[in-house]
Design a protein around this motif. Structure first.
Motif, PDB file in Angstrom:
ATOM      1  N   GLY A   1     -78.262 -33.206  75.983  1.00 10.40           N
ATOM      2  CA  GLY A   1     -77.359 -32.212  75.436  1.00 10.40           C
ATOM      3  C   GLY A   1     -75.894 -32.488  75.703  1.00 10.40           C
ATOM      4  O   GLY A   1     -75.051 -31.615  75.524  1.00 10.40           O
ATOM      5  N   LYS A   2     -75.544 -33.709  76.095  1.00 11.06           N
ATOM      6  CA  LYS A   2     -74.164 -34.075  76.405  1.00 11.06           C
ATOM      7  C   LYS A   2     -73.701 -35.181  75.455  1.00 11.06           C
ATOM      8  O   LYS A   2     -74.422 -36.162  75.228  1.00 11.06           O
ATOM      9  CB  LYS A   2     -74.036 -34.564  77.850  1.00 11.06           C
ATOM     10  CG  LYS A   2     -74.391 -33.516  78.904  1.00 11.06           C
ATOM     11  CD  LYS A   2     -73.314 -32.447  78.988  1.00 11.06           C
ATOM     12  CE  LYS A   2     -73.595 -31.473  80.126  1.00 11.06           C
ATOM     13  NZ  LYS A   2     -72.553 -30.436  80.239  1.00 11.06           N
ATOM     14  N   TYR A   3     -72.479 -35.026  74.942  1.00  9.39           N
ATOM     15  CA  TYR A   3     -71.977 -35.984  73.958  1.00  9.39           C
ATOM     16  C   TYR A   3     -70.497 -36.280  74.206  1.00  9.39           C
ATOM     17  O   TYR A   3     -69.779 -35.483  74.811  1.00  9.39           O
ATOM     18  CB  TYR A   3     -72.128 -35.429  72.538  1.00  9.39           C
ATOM     19  CG  TYR A   3     -73.557 -35.204  72.110  1.00  9.39           C
ATOM     20  CD1 TYR A   3     -74.255 -36.180  71.392  1.00  9.39           C
ATOM     21  CD2 TYR A   3     -74.211 -34.018  72.430  1.00  9.39           C
ATOM     22  CE1 TYR A   3     -75.568 -35.967  70.995  1.00  9.39           C
ATOM     23  CE2 TYR A   3     -75.530 -33.797  72.048  1.00  9.39           C
ATOM     24  CZ  TYR A   3     -76.198 -34.777  71.328  1.00  9.39           C
ATOM     25  OH  TYR A   3     -77.510 -34.578  70.949  1.00  9.39           O
ATOM     26  N   ARG A   4     -70.075 -37.432  73.705  1.00  6.30           N
ATOM     27  CA  ARG A   4     -68.657 -37.769  73.648  1.00  6.30           C
ATOM     28  C   ARG A   4     -68.383 -38.452  72.315  1.00  6.30           C
ATOM     29  O   ARG A   4     -69.321 -38.865  71.610  1.00  6.30           O
ATOM     30  CB  ARG A   4     -68.258 -38.680  74.801  1.00  6.30           C
ATOM     31  CG  ARG A   4     -68.913 -40.066  74.782  1.00  6.30           C
ATOM     32  CD  ARG A   4     -68.533 -40.838  76.019  1.00  6.30           C
ATOM     33  NE  ARG A   4     -69.247 -42.113  76.121  1.00  6.30           N
ATOM     34  CZ  ARG A   4     -69.327 -42.816  77.240  1.00  6.30           C
ATOM     35  NH1 ARG A   4     -68.764 -42.376  78.349  1.00  6.30           N
ATOM     36  NH2 ARG A   4     -69.989 -43.964  77.248  1.00  6.30           N
ATOM     37  N   LEU A   5     -67.109 -38.590  71.963  1.00  9.36           N
ATOM     38  CA  LEU A   5     -66.762 -39.294  70.734  1.00  9.36           C
ATOM     39  C   LEU A   5     -67.174 -40.751  70.854  1.00  9.36           C
ATOM     40  O   LEU A   5     -67.035 -41.369  71.913  1.00  9.36           O
ATOM     41  CB  LEU A   5     -65.264 -39.185  70.466  1.00  9.36           C
ATOM     42  CG  LEU A   5     -64.753 -37.780  70.122  1.00  9.36           C
ATOM     43  CD1 LEU A   5     -63.234 -37.775  70.048  1.00  9.36           C
ATOM     44  CD2 LEU A   5     -65.345 -37.282  68.806  1.00  9.36           C
ATOM     45  N   GLY A   6     -67.671 -41.329  69.750  1.00  6.14           N
ATOM     46  CA  GLY A   6     -68.216 -42.675  69.787  1.00  6.14           C
ATOM     47  C   GLY A   6     -67.281 -43.743  69.272  1.00  6.14           C
ATOM     48  O   GLY A   6     -66.149 -43.475  68.846  1.00  6.14           O
ATOM     49  N   ALA A   7     -67.786 -44.979  69.294  1.00  3.11           N
ATOM     50  CA  ALA A   7     -66.993 -46.133  68.877  1.00  3.11           C
ATOM     51  C   ALA A   7     -66.589 -46.047  67.404  1.00  3.11           C
ATOM     52  O   ALA A   7     -65.524 -46.533  67.021  1.00  3.11           O
ATOM     53  CB  ALA A   7     -67.775 -47.416  69.126  1.00  3.11           C
ATOM     54  N   GLY A   8     -67.412 -45.415  66.587  1.00  2.00           N
ATOM     55  CA  GLY A   8     -67.073 -45.272  65.177  1.00  2.00           C
ATOM     56  C   GLY A   8     -65.812 -44.451  64.974  1.00  2.00           C
ATOM     57  O   GLY A   8     -64.982 -44.762  64.116  1.00  2.00           O
TER      58      GLY A   8
END
Length: 277
Positions: free
Chosen positions: A68-75
């Protein structure tokens, strides 16, 4: 026909929700966020936000770093670099604005600084209006001014940019050492520096008293591209001539930065400054 209209409306809603989740990351700052806080910031329910995040993971726009944890990705980073690489910066019209700022304030040195996107959180001078001034006699070489990126923590032009950057970048800049060439007026206490950034955001300009060099005072205002901070317009004058920055100089600098911002965004020049007092 009705089916197509409903499909278009559904697609528009999905795009809107995706954008709201992306903006939630920007608004919240920091690196990693849970589904619940992103949903709350985006004004969506948890299940919808979760589906958007999972879909974004497949396209590398988001990255899952735990349950349930996210961050902005390389894309997202690639999109940002692509946008910066093709962002407008200067032309004959923006240079004319610099010349007009110099004339309106009785002389001095005028510079246009922009973020250096591939050198970390730094700024670089890309244009100037200095009249017949000999930069070497003033203690500045052309290489110093045009080619070397400089810390955002020192100088009115740097702080005018830093004030509008995300908290994470501000923290990184504040962790940097003060440049050896900084003047006696440079902020050496981080709490005072942070307080100055709040004032800049509220007023729409930054003042520097012998920050970058001894015996030179300055005024700078932010240059934006849409909602993104891109750089700043800076006016420098000797402290013997400008011991305090007058309101006329402040307003002229803000107006120049606002006009450059409008040019970069392909808008009509504003009749008033974009940033209120």
């Amino acid at each position: 026909m009705a089916s197509n209209e409903n499909s278009n409306k559904t697609g528009t809603r999905l795009v809107d929700r995706f954008i709201r989740v992306q903006r939630a990351f920007l608004t919240l700052g920091g690196e990693v966020h849970g589904t619940g806080e992103l949903a709350n910031e985006a004004g969506l329910d948890d299940s919808t936000t979760s589906r958007i995040l999972q879909s974004g993971v497949k396209g590398s726009l988001f990255e899952r770093v735990g349950y349930g944890k996210y961050r902005l990705g390389a894309g997202t980073a690639r999109l940002g670099m692509q946008a910066l690489a093709h962002a407008p910066a200067k032309d004959e019209r923006t240079h004319k604005i610099l010349e007009e700022l110099r004339a309106a304030t009785g002389g001095g040195l005028v510079f246009q600084y922009m973020l250096a996107p591939f050198a970390g959180a730094q700024r670089q001078c890309i244009d100037m209006a200095v009249g017949d001034s000999d930069l070497v006699e003033l203690g500045m070489t052309t290489r110093d001014v045009l080619s070397i990126t400089r810390s955002l923590r020192t100088g009115a032009s740097g702080r005018a940019i830093l004030a509008h950057l995300p908290q994470a970048i501000q923290d990184a800049v504040l962790a940097e050492p003060i440049p050896a060439e900084a003047g006696p007026g440079a902020y050496r206490d981080n709490d005072e520096l942070l307080a100055s950034l709040t004032g800049i955001r509220n007023r729409g300009y930054a003042l520097g008293y012998e920050e970058c060099m001894p015996l030179w005072n300055s005024c700078a205002a932010p240059i934006v591209w849409g909602e993104a901070i891109m750089g700043s317009a800076l006016l420098l004058r000797p402290s013997t001539i400008m011991p305090k920055v007058p309101d006329t100089v402040i307003e002229a600098t803000k107006s120049a930065a606002s006009r450059i911002s409008a040019k970069l965004s392909h808008l009509s020049e504003p009749t008033a400054t974009m940033f209120g007092p």
